[in-house]
Design a protein around this motif. Structure first.
Motif, short mmCIF file in Angstrom:
data_model
loop_
_atom_site.label_atom_id
_atom_site.label_comp_id
_atom_site.label_asym_id
_atom_site.label_seq_id
_atom_site.Cartn_x
_atom_site.Cartn_y
_atom_site.Cartn_z
N ASP A 23 0.86 -1.18 0.00
CA ASP A 23 0.00 0.00 0.00
C ASP A 23 0.90 1.23 0.00
O ASP A 23 1.41 1.65 1.05
CB ASP A 23 -0.90 -0.01 1.23
CG ASP A 23 -1.95 1.08 1.19
OD1 ASP A 23 -1.71 2.12 0.54
OD2 ASP A 23 -3.02 0.91 1.82
N PHE A 24 1.09 1.82 -1.15
CA PHE A 24 2.00 2.96 -1.27
C PHE A 24 1.40 4.24 -0.70
O PHE A 24 2.11 5.22 -0.51
CB PHE A 24 2.37 3.17 -2.75
CG PHE A 24 3.29 2.12 -3.30
CD1 PHE A 24 4.67 2.29 -3.27
CD2 PHE A 24 2.77 0.95 -3.85
CE1 PHE A 24 5.51 1.32 -3.77
CE2 PHE A 24 3.61 -0.03 -4.37
CZ PHE A 24 4.99 0.16 -4.32
N ASP A 25 0.09 4.25 -0.45
CA ASP A 25 -0.54 5.42 0.17
C ASP A 25 -0.35 5.41 1.68
O ASP A 25 -0.09 6.45 2.29
CB ASP A 25 -2.03 5.46 -0.18
CG ASP A 25 -2.28 5.74 -1.65
OD1 ASP A 25 -1.48 6.48 -2.24
OD2 ASP A 25 -3.25 5.18 -2.19
N ARG A 26 -0.48 4.23 2.28
CA ARG A 26 -0.37 4.12 3.73
C ARG A 26 1.09 4.00 4.18
O ARG A 26 1.52 4.65 5.13
CB ARG A 26 -1.15 2.91 4.23
CG ARG A 26 -1.14 2.75 5.75
CD ARG A 26 -1.72 1.41 6.18
NE ARG A 26 -0.82 0.32 5.79
CZ ARG A 26 -1.21 -0.76 5.13
NH1 ARG A 26 -2.45 -0.90 4.76
NH2 ARG A 26 -0.33 -1.70 4.82
N ASP A 27 1.84 3.14 3.51
CA ASP A 27 3.22 2.85 3.91
C ASP A 27 4.21 3.68 3.09
O ASP A 27 3.82 4.48 2.23
CB ASP A 27 3.53 1.37 3.72
CG ASP A 27 2.62 0.48 4.56
OD1 ASP A 27 2.04 1.00 5.53
OD2 ASP A 27 2.50 -0.71 4.24
N GLU A 28 5.48 3.45 3.36
CA GLU A 28 6.54 4.13 2.62
C GLU A 28 7.59 3.10 2.22
O GLU A 28 7.99 2.26 3.04
CB GLU A 28 7.19 5.22 3.47
CG GLU A 28 7.98 6.24 2.67
CD GLU A 28 7.08 7.19 1.90
OE1 GLU A 28 7.51 7.72 0.86
OE2 GLU A 28 5.93 7.42 2.34
N LEU A 29 8.01 3.15 0.97
CA LEU A 29 9.07 2.27 0.49
C LEU A 29 10.20 3.11 -0.07
O LEU A 29 9.96 4.11 -0.76
CB LEU A 29 8.55 1.30 -0.57
CG LEU A 29 7.71 0.15 -0.01
CD1 LEU A 29 6.23 0.48 -0.14
CD2 LEU A 29 8.01 -1.16 -0.71
N PHE A 30 11.41 2.68 0.24
CA PHE A 30 12.60 3.40 -0.21
C PHE A 30 13.50 2.44 -0.97
O PHE A 30 13.56 1.24 -0.66
CB PHE A 30 13.37 3.97 0.97
CG PHE A 30 12.54 4.79 1.92
CD1 PHE A 30 12.20 6.09 1.60
CD2 PHE A 30 12.09 4.27 3.11
CE1 PHE A 30 11.42 6.85 2.46
CE2 PHE A 30 11.32 5.01 3.99
CZ PHE A 30 10.98 6.31 3.66
N GLY A 31 14.21 2.96 -1.95
CA GLY A 31 15.09 2.10 -2.73
C GLY A 31 16.39 2.76 -3.11
O GLY A 31 16.48 3.99 -3.19
N ILE A 32 17.39 1.93 -3.33
CA ILE A 32 18.68 2.38 -3.84
C ILE A 32 18.91 1.69 -5.18
O ILE A 32 18.84 0.46 -5.27
CB ILE A 32 19.82 2.02 -2.86
CG1 ILE A 32 19.62 2.73 -1.52
CG2 ILE A 32 21.18 2.40 -3.46
CD1 ILE A 32 20.63 2.32 -0.46
N PHE A 33 19.14 2.48 -6.22
CA PHE A 33 19.35 1.96 -7.56
C PHE A 33 20.82 2.09 -7.94
O PHE A 33 21.47 3.08 -7.60
CB PHE A 33 18.51 2.74 -8.58
CG PHE A 33 17.02 2.57 -8.44
CD1 PHE A 33 16.34 1.64 -9.21
CD2 PHE A 33 16.30 3.33 -7.54
CE1 PHE A 33 14.97 1.48 -9.08
CE2 PHE A 33 14.93 3.18 -7.40
CZ PHE A 33 14.26 2.25 -8.17
#
Length: 219
Positions: A58-68
């Motif tokens: 759920d991208f509205d409720r939670d937060e996801l972070f990434g390294i490319f």
């Protein structure tokens, strides 16, 4: 010569992920080696179970972070999850942290950097506690939590870590805003560099083809 300790002080572009990155997130998790996938989920998750997990993000409720990396491969990812059925103020102010790093990207402090970013974002969102549930054998994850000042409680094969977060302030909000914009610029630069590389490769292929045709015609 760079060491693991000095690498921790180098800036790392951490990008906020959006629904359009769902497939990249799936590919990242599916690329984890079996034992790493086991540590990330707490069980030997199948490809189907990984897909269901990603589909349910759920991208509205939670937060996801990434390294490319420079090839735009998602080499490290963190999930800061808020309880969808929180009933108390304390539950609503608590977020759970999970992280995964591909084998080829280990030893660069990416897990710790993602944890720092999650703490910063949690503070700015009004989160007061960060929670980590991990297998006791997941020494790397528990070390990251302990180094941040979390209280780690072991119960047999499983462990839980709790970290109290300070309230947000102007500095924390500016830090997150600057880091986010810098990461976006870094990603756009990588996209541009990749497209230029593909274009130059196409030009070389055309040149080789023309040269080959000219050579054949002169024989």
């Amino acid at each position: 010569m760079k060491t693991a300790d000095t690498a921790l002080f180098q800036w790392v572009p951490i990008r906020t992920l959006a629904p359009r990155h769902r497939e990249r997130a799936a590919l990242h998790l599916l690329a984890l080696e079996p034992h790493d996938r086991y540590l990330r989920f707490g069980f030997a998750a199948t490809d189907e179970q990984v897909r269901r997990y990603v589909d349910g993000l759920d991208f509205d409720r939670d937060e996801l972070f990434g390294i490319f990396n420079r090839n735009l491969v998602l080499i490290a990812m963190a999930h800061l999850a808020y309880s969808p059925d929180a009933k108390s103020a304390e539950q609503r102010a608590t977020a759970e942290f999970g992280v995964s790093v591909l084998k080829q990207a280990r030893g660069r402090g990416y897990g710790a950097r993602l944890f720092d970013r999650a703490m910063l974002h949690g503070r700015n969102r009004g989160c007061t506690r960060l929670f980590i549930h991990a297998l006791s054998e997941n020494a790397a994850m528990l070390k990251i939590a302990a180094n941040a000042g979390a209280t780690v409680e072991r119960d047999g094969s499983e462990s839980a870590a709790w970290l109290k977060l300070p309230p947000d302030d102007l500095v924390s909000r500016v830090d997150e805003l600057v880091g986010q914009h810098a990461a976006e610029l870094d990603f756009r630069f990588k996209v541009h560099a990749r497209r230029m590389g593909e274009l130059m490769g196409l030009v070389r292929d055309v040149g080789d083809h023309i040269g080959e045709k000219a050579r054949i015609a002169s024989e």
